[in-house]
Design a protein around this motif. Structure first.
Motif, short mmCIF file in Angstrom:
data_model
loop_
_atom_site.label_atom_id
_atom_site.label_comp_id
_atom_site.label_asym_id
_atom_site.label_seq_id
_atom_site.Cartn_x
_atom_site.Cartn_y
_atom_site.Cartn_z
N PHE A 1 0.97 -1.21 -0.01
CA PHE A 1 0.15 -0.04 -0.07
C PHE A 1 0.83 1.53 0.05
N PRO A 2 1.74 1.38 0.92
CA PRO A 2 2.75 2.51 0.86
C PRO A 2 3.46 2.66 -0.56
N ILE A 3 3.82 1.78 -1.26
CA ILE A 3 4.52 1.73 -2.39
C ILE A 3 3.54 2.34 -3.43
N ALA A 4 2.32 1.81 -3.53
CA ALA A 4 1.43 2.20 -4.54
C ALA A 4 1.00 3.64 -4.22
N ILE A 5 0.71 4.08 -3.25
CA ILE A 5 0.62 5.47 -2.66
C ILE A 5 1.72 6.50 -3.13
N THR A 6 2.92 6.01 -3.11
CA THR A 6 4.01 6.87 -3.40
C THR A 6 4.02 6.62 -4.82
N ILE A 7 3.99 6.01 -5.89
CA ILE A 7 3.87 5.74 -7.15
C ILE A 7 2.76 6.74 -7.56
N TYR A 8 1.79 6.63 -6.96
CA TYR A 8 0.52 7.64 -7.46
C TYR A 8 0.98 9.13 -7.15
N LEU A 9 1.26 9.36 -5.99
CA LEU A 9 1.84 10.63 -5.73
C LEU A 9 3.01 11.16 -6.51
N PHE A 10 3.75 10.45 -7.00
CA PHE A 10 4.99 10.65 -7.79
C PHE A 10 4.55 11.08 -9.18
N LEU A 11 3.34 10.21 -9.59
CA LEU A 11 3.04 10.76 -10.87
C LEU A 11 2.30 11.96 -11.08
N ARG A 12 1.40 12.27 -10.07
CA ARG A 12 0.88 13.31 -9.91
C ARG A 12 1.61 14.56 -9.53
N PHE A 13 2.57 14.59 -8.79
CA PHE A 13 3.73 15.41 -8.67
C PHE A 13 4.47 15.90 -9.88
N GLU A 14 4.72 14.64 -10.56
CA GLU A 14 5.52 14.83 -11.62
C GLU A 14 4.99 15.70 -12.96
N LYS A 15 3.48 15.51 -13.19
CA LYS A 15 2.67 16.64 -14.14
C LYS A 15 2.78 17.82 -13.61
N LYS A 16 2.86 18.22 -12.19
CA LYS A 16 2.56 19.50 -11.67
C LYS A 16 4.01 20.10 -11.90
N LEU A 17 5.04 19.37 -11.78
CA LEU A 17 6.50 19.77 -12.04
C LEU A 17 6.58 20.14 -13.33
N GLU A 18 6.22 19.20 -14.14
CA GLU A 18 6.37 19.86 -15.63
C GLU A 18 5.79 21.09 -15.96
N LYS A 19 4.31 21.21 -15.44
CA LYS A 19 3.91 22.47 -15.81
C LYS A 19 4.63 23.82 -15.03
N LEU A 20 4.98 23.49 -13.94
CA LEU A 20 5.79 24.48 -13.33
C LEU A 20 7.04 24.68 -13.85
N GLU A 21 7.75 23.64 -14.43
CA GLU A 21 8.86 24.12 -15.08
C GLU A 21 8.74 24.91 -16.67
N LYS A 22 7.66 24.55 -17.16
CA LYS A 22 7.12 25.20 -18.34
C LYS A 22 6.91 26.91 -18.09
N VAL A 23 6.12 26.86 -16.81
CA VAL A 23 6.01 28.51 -16.42
C VAL A 23 7.17 29.06 -16.12
#
Length: 58
Positions: free
Chosen positions: A22-44
């Motif tokens: 469960f912790p590994i699954a949550i970590t992967i889920y959060l990593f994928l969400r943060f990755e998208k946000k970081l890409e948007k932040l990098e673009k801005v």
């Protein structure tokens, strides 16, 4: 490999999976969400740098 030894070790793997799955699954889920946000932040940030660069020229 001894089959009896594998049968004894099987519950340990189930416990490990239950404890860490469960912790590994949550970590992967959060990593994928943060990755998208970081890409948007990098673009801005890149766009902001370009705006600052153009405003200093003119």
């Amino acid at each position: 490999m001894d089959v009896n030894k594998m049968i004894v070790e099987m519950p340990q793997w189930i416990m490990v999976l239950g404890n860490f799955g469960f912790p590994i699954a949550i970590t992967i889920y959060l990593f994928l969400r943060f990755e998208k946000k970081l890409e948007k932040l990098e673009k801005v940030i890149i766009e902001l740098g370009e705006v600052i660069h153009h405003s200093r020229k003119g």
